[in-house]
Motif scaffolding. Sequence first.
Motif, PDB file in Angstrom:
ATOM      1  N   LEU A   8     -35.851  -5.825  -5.060  1.00  0.00           N
ATOM      2  CA  LEU A   8     -37.099  -5.963  -6.190  1.00  0.00           C
ATOM      3  C   LEU A   8     -38.108  -6.980  -5.801  1.00  0.00           C
ATOM      4  CD1 LEU A   8     -34.584  -6.427  -9.341  1.00  0.00           C
ATOM      5  CD2 LEU A   8     -35.716  -4.297  -8.276  1.00  0.00           C
ATOM      6  N   THR A   9     -39.176  -6.631  -5.818  1.00  0.00           N
ATOM      7  CA  THR A   9     -40.381  -7.706  -5.491  1.00  0.00           C
ATOM      8  C   THR A   9     -41.400  -7.565  -6.701  1.00  0.00           C
ATOM      9  OG1 THR A   9     -41.728  -5.717  -4.773  1.00  0.00           O
ATOM     10  CG2 THR A   9     -40.438  -6.463  -3.377  1.00  0.00           C
ATOM     11  N   PRO A  10     -42.240  -8.279  -6.569  1.00  0.00           N
ATOM     12  CA  PRO A  10     -43.335  -8.552  -7.807  1.00  0.00           C
ATOM     13  C   PRO A  10     -44.217  -7.013  -8.075  1.00  0.00           C
ATOM     14  CG  PRO A  10     -43.372 -10.497  -6.535  1.00  0.00           C
ATOM     15  CD  PRO A  10     -42.556  -9.409  -5.676  1.00  0.00           C
ATOM     16  N   ASP A  11     -44.128  -6.186  -7.123  1.00  0.00           N
ATOM     17  CA  ASP A  11     -44.659  -4.996  -7.368  1.00  0.00           C
ATOM     18  C   ASP A  11     -43.947  -3.957  -7.846  1.00  0.00           C
ATOM     19  OD1 ASP A  11     -47.146  -5.797  -6.324  1.00  0.00           O
ATOM     20  OD2 ASP A  11     -46.731  -5.431  -4.202  1.00  0.00           O
ATOM     21  N   THR A  12     -42.503  -4.192  -7.934  1.00  0.00           N
ATOM     22  CA  THR A  12     -41.620  -3.267  -8.443  1.00  0.00           C
ATOM     23  C   THR A  12     -41.789  -2.735  -9.831  1.00  0.00           C
ATOM     24  OG1 THR A  12     -39.897  -4.117  -6.866  1.00  0.00           O
ATOM     25  CG2 THR A  12     -38.974  -2.689  -8.708  1.00  0.00           C
ATOM     26  N   ARG A  13     -41.989  -1.658 -10.104  1.00  0.00           N
ATOM     27  CA  ARG A  13     -42.126  -1.048 -11.505  1.00  0.00           C
ATOM     28  C   ARG A  13     -40.852  -0.718 -12.082  1.00  0.00           C
ATOM     29  NH1 ARG A  13     -46.000  -0.263 -14.853  1.00  0.00           N
ATOM     30  NH2 ARG A  13     -45.999   1.129 -16.281  1.00  0.00           N
ATOM     31  N   ILE A  14     -40.713  -1.408 -13.298  1.00  0.00           N
ATOM     32  CA  ILE A  14     -39.376  -1.048 -13.957  1.00  0.00           C
ATOM     33  C   ILE A  14     -39.334  -0.815 -15.452  1.00  0.00           C
ATOM     34  CG2 ILE A  14     -38.180  -2.704 -12.640  1.00  0.00           C
ATOM     35  CD1 ILE A  14     -38.424  -5.060 -14.648  1.00  0.00           C
ATOM     36  N   ARG A  15     -38.504  -0.489 -15.971  1.00  0.00           N
ATOM     37  CA  ARG A  15     -38.556   0.171 -17.466  1.00  0.00           C
ATOM     38  C   ARG A  15     -37.068   0.029 -18.123  1.00  0.00           C
ATOM     39  NH1 ARG A  15     -36.239   5.115 -18.200  1.00  0.00           N
ATOM     40  NH2 ARG A  15     -36.524   6.443 -16.749  1.00  0.00           N
ATOM     41  N   GLN A  16     -37.202  -0.122 -19.349  1.00  0.00           N
ATOM     42  CA  GLN A  16     -35.853  -0.108 -20.028  1.00  0.00           C
ATOM     43  C   GLN A  16     -35.211   1.293 -20.023  1.00  0.00           C
ATOM     44  OE1 GLN A  16     -36.507  -0.958 -24.115  1.00  0.00           O
ATOM     45  NE2 GLN A  16     -36.686  -3.306 -23.728  1.00  0.00           N
ATOM     46  N   ASN A  17     -33.919   1.417 -19.983  1.00  0.00           N
ATOM     47  CA  ASN A  17     -33.238   2.828 -19.866  1.00  0.00           C
ATOM     48  C   ASN A  17     -33.166   3.066 -21.328  1.00  0.00           C
ATOM     49  OD1 ASN A  17     -31.365   4.899 -20.058  1.00  0.00           O
ATOM     50  ND2 ASN A  17     -30.158   4.064 -18.621  1.00  0.00           N
ATOM     51  N   GLN A  18     -33.695   3.888 -21.882  1.00  0.00           N
ATOM     52  CA  GLN A  18     -34.074   4.373 -23.154  1.00  0.00           C
ATOM     53  C   GLN A  18     -32.851   4.889 -23.670  1.00  0.00           C
ATOM     54  OE1 GLN A  18     -36.732   3.152 -25.083  1.00  0.00           O
ATOM     55  NE2 GLN A  18     -37.337   2.482 -23.369  1.00  0.00           N
ATOM     56  N   LEU A  29     -29.427  -9.973 -28.767  1.00  0.00           N
ATOM     57  CA  LEU A  29     -29.362  -8.762 -28.287  1.00  0.00           C
ATOM     58  C   LEU A  29     -28.296  -8.342 -27.581  1.00  0.00           C
ATOM     59  CD1 LEU A  29     -31.480  -6.223 -28.248  1.00  0.00           C
ATOM     60  CD2 LEU A  29     -31.874  -7.026 -25.843  1.00  0.00           C
ATOM     61  N   MET A  30     -27.731  -7.158 -28.279  1.00  0.00           N
ATOM     62  CA  MET A  30     -26.738  -6.740 -27.568  1.00  0.00           C
ATOM     63  C   MET A  30     -26.875  -5.326 -26.908  1.00  0.00           C
ATOM     64  SD  MET A  30     -24.655  -8.908 -28.380  1.00  0.00           S
ATOM     65  CE  MET A  30     -22.807  -8.607 -28.218  1.00  0.00           C
ATOM     66  N   ALA A  31     -26.632  -5.088 -25.473  1.00  0.00           N
ATOM     67  CA  ALA A  31     -26.826  -3.839 -25.044  1.00  0.00           C
ATOM     68  C   ALA A  31     -25.577  -3.285 -24.389  1.00  0.00           C
ATOM     69  CB  ALA A  31     -27.662  -4.125 -23.859  1.00  0.00           C
ATOM     70  N   LEU A  32     -25.182  -2.008 -24.539  1.00  0.00           N
ATOM     71  CA  LEU A  32     -24.124  -1.310 -23.731  1.00  0.00           C
ATOM     72  C   LEU A  32     -24.516  -0.968 -22.506  1.00  0.00           C
ATOM     73  CD1 LEU A  32     -21.327  -0.065 -24.193  1.00  0.00           C
ATOM     74  CD2 LEU A  32     -22.431   1.835 -25.034  1.00  0.00           C
ATOM     75  N   ASP A  33     -23.576  -1.375 -21.519  1.00  0.00           N
ATOM     76  CA  ASP A  33     -23.737  -0.837 -20.233  1.00  0.00           C
ATOM     77  C   ASP A  33     -23.039   0.819 -19.967  1.00  0.00           C
ATOM     78  OD1 ASP A  33     -22.966   0.050 -17.474  1.00  0.00           O
ATOM     79  OD2 ASP A  33     -22.114  -2.008 -16.909  1.00  0.00           O
ATOM     80  N   PRO A  34     -23.907   1.689 -20.079  1.00  0.00           N
ATOM     81  CA  PRO A  34     -23.437   3.091 -19.981  1.00  0.00           C
ATOM     82  C   PRO A  34     -22.406   3.481 -19.019  1.00  0.00           C
ATOM     83  CG  PRO A  34     -25.746   2.908 -19.187  1.00  0.00           C
ATOM     84  CD  PRO A  34     -25.569   1.605 -19.517  1.00  0.00           C
ATOM     85  N   LYS A  35     -22.320   2.659 -18.007  1.00  0.00           N
ATOM     86  CA  LYS A  35     -21.371   3.175 -16.693  1.00  0.00           C
ATOM     87  C   LYS A  35     -20.040   2.574 -17.121  1.00  0.00           C
ATOM     88  CE  LYS A  35     -25.005   2.971 -13.109  1.00  0.00           C
ATOM     89  NZ  LYS A  35     -25.480   2.449 -11.842  1.00  0.00           N
ATOM     90  N   ALA A  36     -20.076   1.393 -17.436  1.00  0.00           N
ATOM     91  CA  ALA A  36     -18.643   0.700 -17.628  1.00  0.00           C
ATOM     92  C   ALA A  36     -18.119   0.419 -18.949  1.00  0.00           C
ATOM     93  CB  ALA A  36     -18.495  -0.756 -17.007  1.00  0.00           C
ATOM     94  N   PRO A  44     -31.573 -15.900 -25.050  1.00  0.00           N
ATOM     95  CA  PRO A  44     -32.872 -15.704 -25.547  1.00  0.00           C
ATOM     96  C   PRO A  44     -33.863 -15.312 -24.408  1.00  0.00           C
ATOM     97  CG  PRO A  44     -31.606 -17.601 -26.735  1.00  0.00           C
ATOM     98  CD  PRO A  44     -30.941 -17.091 -25.672  1.00  0.00           C
ATOM     99  N   ILE A  45     -33.637 -15.759 -23.049  1.00  0.00           N
ATOM    100  CA  ILE A  45     -34.519 -15.610 -22.066  1.00  0.00           C
ATOM    101  C   ILE A  45     -34.413 -14.035 -21.689  1.00  0.00           C
ATOM    102  CG2 ILE A  45     -35.232 -16.226 -19.696  1.00  0.00           C
ATOM    103  CD1 ILE A  45     -36.219 -18.328 -22.133  1.00  0.00           C
ATOM    104  N   ALA A  46     -33.226 -13.603 -21.565  1.00  0.00           N
ATOM    105  CA  ALA A  46     -32.941 -12.200 -21.050  1.00  0.00           C
ATOM    106  C   ALA A  46     -33.452 -11.388 -22.112  1.00  0.00           C
ATOM    107  CB  ALA A  46     -31.373 -12.152 -20.971  1.00  0.00           C
ATOM    108  N   GLU A  86     -31.761  -7.711 -11.425  1.00  0.00           N
ATOM    109  CA  GLU A  86     -30.770  -7.118 -10.552  1.00  0.00           C
ATOM    110  C   GLU A  86     -29.532  -6.665 -11.072  1.00  0.00           C
ATOM    111  OE1 GLU A  86     -30.619 -10.015  -7.248  1.00  0.00           O
ATOM    112  OE2 GLU A  86     -32.382  -9.345  -6.252  1.00  0.00           O
ATOM    113  N   GLN A  87     -28.919  -7.531 -11.850  1.00  0.00           N
ATOM    114  CA  GLN A  87     -27.581  -7.248 -12.661  1.00  0.00           C
ATOM    115  C   GLN A  87     -28.130  -5.894 -13.755  1.00  0.00           C
ATOM    116  OE1 GLN A  87     -26.611 -10.902 -14.661  1.00  0.00           O
ATOM    117  NE2 GLN A  87     -25.244 -11.403 -12.518  1.00  0.00           N
ATOM    118  N   ALA A  88     -29.112  -6.035 -14.279  1.00  0.00           N
ATOM    119  CA  ALA A  88     -29.397  -5.126 -15.287  1.00  0.00           C
ATOM    120  C   ALA A  88     -29.853  -3.709 -14.598  1.00  0.00           C
ATOM    121  CB  ALA A  88     -30.638  -5.237 -16.001  1.00  0.00           C
ATOM    122  N   VAL A  89     -30.329  -3.573 -13.628  1.00  0.00           N
ATOM    123  CA  VAL A  89     -30.356  -2.364 -12.593  1.00  0.00           C
ATOM    124  C   VAL A  89     -28.989  -1.931 -12.405  1.00  0.00           C
ATOM    125  CG1 VAL A  89     -31.302  -1.393 -10.291  1.00  0.00           C
ATOM    126  CG2 VAL A  89     -32.782  -2.805 -12.106  1.00  0.00           C
ATOM    127  N   ALA A  90     -28.334  -2.722 -11.746  1.00  0.00           N
ATOM    128  CA  ALA A  90     -27.050  -2.471 -11.245  1.00  0.00           C
ATOM    129  C   ALA A  90     -25.923  -1.611 -12.217  1.00  0.00           C
ATOM    130  CB  ALA A  90     -26.150  -3.555 -10.605  1.00  0.00           C
TER     131      ALA A  90
END
Length: 98
Positions: A8-18, A29-36, A44-46, A86-90
């Motif tokens: 991941l670099t500053p130029d990396t384009r990312i988006r939420q997995n809808q 905020l709670m988010a479900l890891d769809p894989k696990a 708060p920062i995340a 990185e964790q969120a992408v993984a």
Amino acid sequence: MAKAPLNLTPDTRIRQNQAVPTGRVDGELMALDPKAGEVFGLDPIATIVWDRIGSGTTIAALVEAITQSHDVAPDQCLADILPFLEQAVAAGLVVVEP
């Protein structure tokens, strides 16, 4: 087989997995890891990072937005958010766009 490390670099384009179910419980905020099938509670920062990612942004634009609204230097902000991203992408919560 070992997974290749994310670059991941500053130029990396990312988006939420809808497809990721999210919701707020007692202001967190709670988010479900769809894989696990695990539930992540985002601090708060995340949560700010998650909200700013939205439907797509670069990491540089994300850092700029956060540093404009919070008292943190750009280099420190980037260093602080990259591990979360990185964790969120993984976990499949965040998608890296081509």
